[in-house]
Design an enzyme around this catalytic site. Structure first.
Site, PDB file in Angstrom:
ATOM      1  N   CYS A  61       0.873  -1.178   0.000  1.00 54.76           N
ATOM      2  CA  CYS A  61       0.000   0.000   0.000  1.00 54.76           C
ATOM      3  C   CYS A  61       0.905   1.221   0.000  1.00 54.76           C
ATOM      4  CB  CYS A  61      -0.982  -0.034   1.165  1.00 54.76           C
ATOM      5  SG  CYS A  61      -0.211  -0.111   2.795  1.00 54.76           S
ATOM      6  N   ARG A 120      -2.184  -0.876   5.504  1.00 52.26           N
ATOM      7  CA  ARG A 120      -3.383  -1.397   4.846  1.00 52.26           C
ATOM      8  C   ARG A 120      -3.086  -2.743   4.179  1.00 52.26           C
ATOM      9  NH1 ARG A 120      -4.960   3.707   1.238  1.00 52.26           N
ATOM     10  NH2 ARG A 120      -2.724   4.067   1.478  1.00 52.26           N
TER      11      ARG A 120
END
Lengths: 275, 99
Positions: free
Chosen positions: A231, A236
């Site tokens: 990410c 994430r």
């Protein structure tokens, strides 16, 4: 790996807040959130101060991690239940980090702080201290952490899963929109990466989607190949790593914690823009 | 872009409003601010972009880009949703009321 081995529900958590051998740990992007209130009895890990090297860009080393967990009162045999805000982004990151250092029993609270708050469950601001332990970590497990050279070599060979929002993938945004957009890295994504935003793996209340929904979501990720998720800074993509590796049981999934802030700053590497 | 905002958002030092498109506002219910509400920014095809939790005064803010966006609010006392259009960089106020 079954869902029940790696995820606990809010109901389970609420009835196990005082269970010996179970330690609740809050990890948030907003590191002040815990100080306002937290699950009763939970301790705090600061993803930046506690988990990042104070000088260079890397994690704390094995000895520093041992010292940290010992001071927090976490023992090797404890079941660590991680939770946090931002739909568990940083809690998933901490989960992956605990696995990196070989902690045996670690779970995520499904839905994290968000579901807990939406359910109206109890939070308190009590100061928590646990008796110190003598924690012993394992050497880092390199089978779940990808570094930049491996990522460049993976172009065209392995599954690269970019889990950022479509606007970050295309290059319209340089960072998630709760952060300023003027960033030193260039916008775009790694050539050949598929964009499966992390958010598609979660329900609106922050809980993970069902195994069946996740299988459909990641149908394009070929399990015959190794997979690298990334990410912007690796939090994430920890959420997606958790879905792929821990919930769906895909083999050889790595998280690239250098992620776009590193890749998008490298000189001379190929970059793509657009959807 | 919009009329003079009732209040300006708290921004980190060094933010250049000639470059940043800041969508901000407050969440309220029956005139009272709602802290702890989950505010999502969705893009022009309703895909998740970011989520923040409102402050003690009910405030939120996003750093977006020019274009069409949707704000979606979730709280145990209600929901809210509205669309906004950011014409260019600068401040865009978009408050919401729970219903």
């Amino acid at each position: 790996m079954a869902r029940a081995d790696v995820l606990v529900s809010a109901d389970w958590a609420e009835s196990n807040l005082n269970t010996p051998g179970v330690v609740f740990v809050e990890v948030d992007e907003d590191t002040a959130a815990y100080d306002v209130n937290h699950l009763p009895g939970a301790v705090k890990l600061d993803w930046k101060l506690d988990l990042q090297d104070p000088v260079k860009r890397d994690f704390v080393n094995k000895e520093q991690f041992e010292k940290l967990l010992s001071a927090k009162g976490i023992a090797n045999g404890d079941t660590v239940v991680l939770y946090g805000g931002n739909n568990n982004w940083f809690a998933a990151y901490a989960y992956w980090y605990f696995k990196l250092y070989g902690h045996e029993s670690v779970k995520l609270l499904d839905g994290g702080r968000k579901k807990w708050e939406l359910d109206g469950r109890n939070l308190d601001g009590e100061r928590v201290s646990r008796p110190a332990t003598a924690y012993a970590a394992q050497a880092q497990d390199s089978s779940i952490r990808a570094f930049r050279d491996e990522v460049i070599a993976a172009i065209g060979n392995k599954n690269l899963v970019d889990v950022r929002s479509p606007d970050e993938f295309s290059g319209k945004l340089a960072a998630p929109a709760h952060l300023p957009q003027e960033q030193p890295h260039i916008p775009g994504h790694i050539p050949g990466a598929v964009n499966v935003p992390w958010s598609k793996a979660a329900n609106e209340d922050g809980t993970f989607r069902s195994d069946e929904e996740l299988r459909a979501l990641y149908a394009g990720v070929d399990d015959a190949k190794d997979t690298i998720a990334y990410c912007r800074i690796g939090e994430r993509s920890s959420h997606t790593w958790f879905a792929l590796s821990e919930l769906l049981g895909l083999r050889n999934v790595k998280n690239y914690d250098g992620s776009w802030t590193e890749y998008g700053s490298l000189v001379g590497v190929p970059v793509e823009r657009g959807a | 872009m919009c009329g003079a905002p009732a209040q300006t958002p708290v921004l980190p030092a060094g933010v250049d409003l000639s470059k940043e498109t800041v969508i901000y506002g407050a969440v309220s219910k029956e005139g009272a601010p709602v802290p702890g509400a989950y505010v999502r920014l969705l893009d022009d095809v309703e895909e998740f972009v970011a989520e923040v939790v409102t402050s003690a005064s009910g405030d939120f803010r996003f750093f977006a880009a020019p274009g069409a966006w949707t704000l979606s609010v979730l709280h145990r006392d209600g929901k809210a949703r509205r669309q906004v259009q950011a014409a260019g960089p600068g401040l865009l106020e978009a408050s919401l009321q729970l219903s």
